[in-house]
Scaffold this active site. Structure first.
Site, PDB file in Angstrom:
ATOM      1  N   HIS A 244     -12.544 -10.678  19.598  1.00  0.00           N
ATOM      2  CA  HIS A 244     -12.173 -11.605  20.746  1.00  0.00           C
ATOM      3  C   HIS A 244     -10.731 -11.982  20.583  1.00  0.00           C
ATOM      4  CE1 HIS A 244     -12.644 -14.482  17.331  1.00  0.00           C
ATOM      5  NE2 HIS A 244     -11.876 -15.376  18.063  1.00  0.00           N
TER       6      HIS A 244
HETATM    7  C1  UD1 Z   1     -11.187 -19.760  21.369  1.00  0.00           C
HETATM    8  C2  UD1 Z   1      -9.953 -20.154  20.310  1.00  0.00           C
HETATM    9  C3  UD1 Z   1      -9.798 -19.269  19.535  1.00  0.00           C
HETATM   10  C4  UD1 Z   1     -11.101 -19.015  18.634  1.00  0.00           C
HETATM   11  C5  UD1 Z   1     -12.376 -18.795  19.556  1.00  0.00           C
HETATM   12  C6  UD1 Z   1     -13.636 -18.597  18.828  1.00  0.00           C
HETATM   13  C7  UD1 Z   1      -8.127 -21.296  21.451  1.00  0.00           C
HETATM   14  C8  UD1 Z   1      -6.568 -20.933  21.983  1.00  0.00           C
HETATM   15  N1  UD1 Z   1      -8.850 -19.974  21.035  1.00  0.00           N
HETATM   16  O1  UD1 Z   1     -10.739 -18.431  21.880  1.00  0.00           O
HETATM   17  O2  UD1 Z   1      -9.063 -19.554  18.351  1.00  0.00           O
HETATM   18  O3  UD1 Z   1     -11.010 -17.872  17.698  1.00  0.00           O
HETATM   19  O4  UD1 Z   1     -12.194 -19.765  20.509  1.00  0.00           O
HETATM   20  O5  UD1 Z   1     -14.837 -18.154  19.501  1.00  0.00           O
HETATM   21  O6  UD1 Z   1      -8.380 -22.194  21.218  1.00  0.00           O
HETATM   22  N2  UD1 Z   1     -15.820 -18.269  28.137  1.00  0.00           N
HETATM   23  C9  UD1 Z   1     -17.120 -18.028  28.689  1.00  0.00           C
HETATM   24  N3  UD1 Z   1     -17.994 -19.180  28.104  1.00  0.00           N
HETATM   25  C10 UD1 Z   1     -17.766 -19.927  27.286  1.00  0.00           C
HETATM   26  C11 UD1 Z   1     -16.312 -20.057  26.713  1.00  0.00           C
HETATM   27  C12 UD1 Z   1     -15.419 -19.331  27.005  1.00  0.00           C
HETATM   28  O7  UD1 Z   1     -17.225 -17.416  29.547  1.00  0.00           O
HETATM   29  O8  UD1 Z   1     -18.663 -20.709  26.842  1.00  0.00           O
HETATM   30  C13 UD1 Z   1     -14.737 -17.212  28.365  1.00  0.00           C
HETATM   31  C14 UD1 Z   1     -14.022 -17.900  29.677  1.00  0.00           C
HETATM   32  O9  UD1 Z   1     -13.644 -16.688  30.729  1.00  0.00           O
HETATM   33  C15 UD1 Z   1     -12.690 -18.226  28.948  1.00  0.00           C
HETATM   34  C16 UD1 Z   1     -12.754 -17.317  27.898  1.00  0.00           C
HETATM   35  O10 UD1 Z   1     -13.742 -17.020  27.567  1.00  0.00           O
HETATM   36  O11 UD1 Z   1     -11.384 -18.233  29.957  1.00  0.00           O
HETATM   37  C17 UD1 Z   1     -11.765 -17.640  26.853  1.00  0.00           C
HETATM   38  O12 UD1 Z   1     -12.236 -18.915  26.094  1.00  0.00           O
HETATM   39  P1  UD1 Z   1     -11.331 -19.819  25.430  1.00  0.00           P
HETATM   40  O13 UD1 Z   1     -11.868 -21.021  24.938  1.00  0.00           O
HETATM   41  O14 UD1 Z   1     -10.199 -20.184  26.118  1.00  0.00           O
HETATM   42  O15 UD1 Z   1     -10.628 -19.006  24.263  1.00  0.00           O
HETATM   43  P2  UD1 Z   1     -11.392 -18.275  23.194  1.00  0.00           P
HETATM   44  O16 UD1 Z   1     -10.811 -16.627  23.564  1.00  0.00           O
HETATM   45  O17 UD1 Z   1     -12.840 -18.417  23.376  1.00  0.00           O
HETATM   46  N1  UDP Z   2     -20.686 -16.447  15.395  1.00  0.00           N
HETATM   47  C1  UDP Z   2     -22.075 -16.446  15.838  1.00  0.00           C
HETATM   48  N2  UDP Z   2     -22.239 -15.710  16.879  1.00  0.00           N
HETATM   49  C2  UDP Z   2     -21.721 -14.677  17.368  1.00  0.00           C
HETATM   50  C3  UDP Z   2     -20.356 -14.398  16.780  1.00  0.00           C
HETATM   51  C4  UDP Z   2     -19.757 -15.274  15.628  1.00  0.00           C
HETATM   52  O1  UDP Z   2     -22.844 -17.366  15.628  1.00  0.00           O
HETATM   53  O2  UDP Z   2     -21.998 -13.739  18.261  1.00  0.00           O
HETATM   54  C5  UDP Z   2     -20.337 -17.488  14.474  1.00  0.00           C
HETATM   55  C6  UDP Z   2     -19.848 -16.752  13.006  1.00  0.00           C
HETATM   56  O3  UDP Z   2     -20.422 -17.694  12.101  1.00  0.00           O
HETATM   57  C7  UDP Z   2     -18.428 -17.011  13.066  1.00  0.00           C
HETATM   58  C8  UDP Z   2     -18.190 -18.291  14.012  1.00  0.00           C
HETATM   59  O4  UDP Z   2     -19.278 -18.094  14.880  1.00  0.00           O
HETATM   60  O5  UDP Z   2     -17.840 -17.127  11.818  1.00  0.00           O
HETATM   61  C9  UDP Z   2     -16.937 -18.413  14.641  1.00  0.00           C
HETATM   62  O6  UDP Z   2     -16.432 -17.131  15.267  1.00  0.00           O
HETATM   63  P1  UDP Z   2     -15.505 -16.670  16.074  1.00  0.00           P
HETATM   64  O7  UDP Z   2     -15.183 -15.232  15.822  1.00  0.00           O
HETATM   65  O8  UDP Z   2     -15.929 -16.945  17.465  1.00  0.00           O
HETATM   66  O9  UDP Z   2     -14.131 -17.791  15.824  1.00  0.00           O
HETATM   67  P2  UDP Z   2     -13.069 -17.560  14.695  1.00  0.00           P
HETATM   68  O10 UDP Z   2     -13.692 -17.783  13.415  1.00  0.00           O
HETATM   69  O11 UDP Z   2     -12.439 -16.235  14.973  1.00  0.00           O
HETATM   70  O12 UDP Z   2     -12.042 -18.801  15.233  1.00  0.00           O
END
Ligand code: UD1
Ligand code: UDP
Length: 412
Positions: A244
Site C-alpha cells: 500500500h
Molecule cells: C495511511 C497512512 C499510512 C499507513 C496506512 C495504513 C498517511 C499519510 N498514510 O495510508 O502511513 O501505512 O494508512 O493502512 O496517513 N481508502 C478507502 N477506504 C478507507 C480508507 C482509505 O477506500 O477506509 C482509500 C481512499 O481512496 C484514499 C486512499 O485509500 O484516498 C488512501 O487513504 P489514506 O488514509 O489517505 O492513506 P493510506 O494509503 O491508507
Molecule cells: N492488517 C489487517 N488486515 C489487513 C492488512 C493489515 O488487519 O488486510 C493489520 C496488520 O496487523 C497490520 C496493521 O493492520 O500490522 C496495519 O497495517 P498497514 O499495513 O495498513 O499499515 P502500516 O503498518 O504499514 O502503517
C-alpha cells in the site's frame, strides 16, 4: 468541560537535551510544562484514525482503563470502511469512539487541513489534559500540531522510528510529531538514539516496547490458520502479500513491474493478497488478478489477517506493522522497500529488504528451505513482551498526576 486549555505557566522548565544529543543553538531545548502545570484530573484523549493506529492504541487504552483514568477515544475518520476501521474496534476490545470526526480521504493538504479543523474544535470543547497520538499517519501529525498550539501536552506512541527517507509522508509525520511531543514512547533502542540525536530531552523519552506486539501476543490462541483456510477456501501453502505504500502502488509503471514479479512468485506458490484500498484500482488495472494462483481478498480483519500471516510460507509486504508481526511470528518477511524505519526487524527478526527483481529468486530459495539468510529468530527485540501498554500507562498515570516520569528504560 468547555473551558479553554490551561496555558503553560511562567514556571515552565527548560528541558535539558538528551545525553549525547547534538543540539546546536539549543542550549535550552523547548520550554515545556512542569508537572505542577498538568491538570491531574483532566481527560486523556487518544487520537486514532487509520488501521495501524487501532492495533497500537488497544493495549494502551485497556491499561489506562484498568487504572481508572478518565479517557476518551477520538476517531478522525481517516480510515472509514468497515474492513479498515470498525472491524478493529470489534475485535480488539477498543471502546466505541466517543466521537468520529468523519474526515475521510483527500490529498495530503486537504486531509490534514480537515483533520486539524475537526481536531481543534474537539480539543477546545473537551479541553483534554493530555492527547495521545500513535504512529506516523496524517491523523498523528495533525493532532500533534493542533494540541501543541492549544498548549495541550502530547504523548507520542512509537516515537523515534526513522527511515531517513523524506519522500515518505510517514517520515515527515513522525519526525515533526516527535518534535511536538512532550512524552515520547519508543518501541526499540535505536529509536531512543534517533530522538537523542535530534535533541529530544532525555526525560521525555521512554523505551517501553511495542504495543502492536502486545495486541498480537494477547490473541495468539485466536489466530487459527486452519479455520481461516477452510472458511476462505485458501490453498494449503501460500505466500501472503500486502502492498500500500505510495512508492509501490501509485505509479502505473512501478505497479506493472511489481505485478509481473508477483506473478513470477505465483508461478512457484499460491499468493494470497488482501488488497488495501489505496492500491486496488492500480493493481486491478495492471492485471494483478490475471494469474490462476493469485488469490485477491478484501482487506481482512485483524484476527483473520494475523492468522493468514501466521500460516504463510513467507510474506511479501511494504507495511510497517507487518514487518513487526512477522518478526514475532518467525515468518520470513520480504519487504519491498529500499529502507525501513524498523531495522530491528532485520537484526532481531525475519525481515529482509528486497527489490522487485530479487523477489522471485528469494521466494524460490525460501521454498527450497534456505530461509531469508538474515533470519535472526533466536532474538526477540527487547521489551516486545506484551507489557508495552502497561509501561505506557504507568508513565502516563505518573505524568498526569504530576509525579515526574522516570527516564528512558533500557533492556537488560
Ligand atoms: C495511511 C497512512 C499510512 C499507513 C496506512 C495504513 C498517511 C499519510 N498514510 O495510508 O502511513 O501505512 O494508512 O493502512 O496517513 N481508502 C478507502 N477506504 C478507507 C480508507 C482509505 O477506500 O477506509 C482509500 C481512499 O481512496 C484514499 C486512499 O485509500 O484516498 C488512501 O487513504 P489514506 O488514509 O489517505 O492513506 P493510506 O494509503 O491508507
Ligand atoms: N492488517 C489487517 N488486515 C489487513 C492488512 C493489515 O488487519 O488486510 C493489520 C496488520 O496487523 C497490520 C496493521 O493492520 O500490522 C496495519 O497495517 P498497514 O499495513 O495498513 O499499515 P502500516 O503498518 O504499514 O502503517
Amino acid at each position: 468541560m468547555s473551558s479553554a486549555p490551561a496555558a503553560r505557566s511562567g514556571s515552565d522548565r527548560a528541558d535539558r537535551p538528551a545525553e549525547g544529543a547534538e543540539a546546536p543553538g539549543h542550549a535550552a531545548e523547548a520550554v515545556r510544562s512542569a508537572p505542577a502545570d498538568r491538570p491531574g484530573s483532566a481527560e486523556i484523549v487518544h487520537i486514532v484514525g487509520a488501521r495501524p493506529n487501532f492495533v497500537k492504541a488497544a493495549p494502551v487504552v485497556a491499561a489506562l482503563e484498568a487504572r481508572g483514568l478518565r479517557q476518551s477515544v477520538v476517531h478522525t475518520g481517516q480510515h472509514y470502511d468497515d474492513r479498515m476501521s470498525a472491524v478493529f474496534f470489534r475485535e480488539l476490545g477498543l471502546p466505541r469512539p466517543d466521537v468520529d470526526l468523519g474526515v475521510g480521504s483527500g490529498s495530503h493538504a486537504e486531509q490534514t487541513a480537515a483533520l486539524m479543523t475537526g481536531l481543534e474544535r474537539e480539543f477546545i470543547e473537551r479541553s483534554p489534559g493530555l492527547v495521545v497520538v500513535y504512529g506516523d499517519v496524517n491523523s498523528t501529525l495533525a493532532a500533534g500540531m493542533v494540541a501543541a498550539k492549544l498548549h495541550i501536552p502530547v504523548a507520542h506512541v512509537e516515537a523515534g522510528l526513522r527511515s531517513f527517507d523524506w519522500s515518505m509522508p510517514e517520515e515527515v509525520n513522525r519526525r515533526l510529531t516527535d518534535q511536538l511531543a512532550d512524552v515520547c514512547f519508543a518501541t526499540s533502542p535505536e529509536a531512543v538514539g534517533h530522538l537523542a540525536a535530534e535533541g529530544v530531552a532525555v526525560d521525555r523519552v521512554h523505551l517501553v516496547g511495542n504495543p502492536m506486539i502486545d495486541t498480537l501476543l494477547a490473541r495468539l490462541d485466536r489466530f487459527d490458520t486452519a479455520a481461516l483456510r477452510e472458511r476462505l477456501d485458501l490453498p494449503g501453502s501460500y505466500v501472503a502479500a500486502t502492498l500500500h505504500r505510495p512508492a509501490n502502488v501509485d505509479d502505473p509503471e512501478t505497479v506493472a513491474r511489481l505485478v509481473a514479479r508477483l506473478h513470477e512468485v505465483a508461478d512457484q506458490i499460491d499468493v494470497v493478497m488482501p488488497v488495501h484500498p489505496r492500491g486496488r484500482a492500480s493493481l486491478d488495472a495492471a492485471g494483478l488478478a490475471e494469474h490462476p494462483r493469485m488469490h485477491l481478498l478484501e482487506p481482512l480483519g485483524y484476527i483473520d489477517f494475523v492468522a493468514l500471516v501466521r500460516g504463510a510460507t513467507a510474506v511479501v509486504t511494504d507495511s510497517g506493522g507487518v514487518q513487526e508481526e512477522t518478526t514475532m511470528l518467525g515468518v520470513p518477511c520480504l519487504t519491498l522497500r529500499p529502507n525501513t524505519e524498523r531495522p530491528i526487524t532485520i537484526t532481531h527478526g525475519s525481515n529482509r529488504l528486497v527489490t522487485d527483481s530479487e523477489l522471485p529468486g528469494l521466494v524460490s530459495k525460501i521454498l527450497a528451505g534456505a530461509g531469508t539468510d538474515t533470519a535472526a529468530l533466536a532474538a526477540v527485540p527487547p521489551m516486545w513482551d506484551g507489557g508495552a501498554g502497561e509501561r505506557i500507562a504507568t508513565v502516563l498515570a505518573d505524568w498526569t498526576s504530576g509525579v515526574p516520569a522516570p527516564g528512558p528504560r533500557r533492556s537488560a
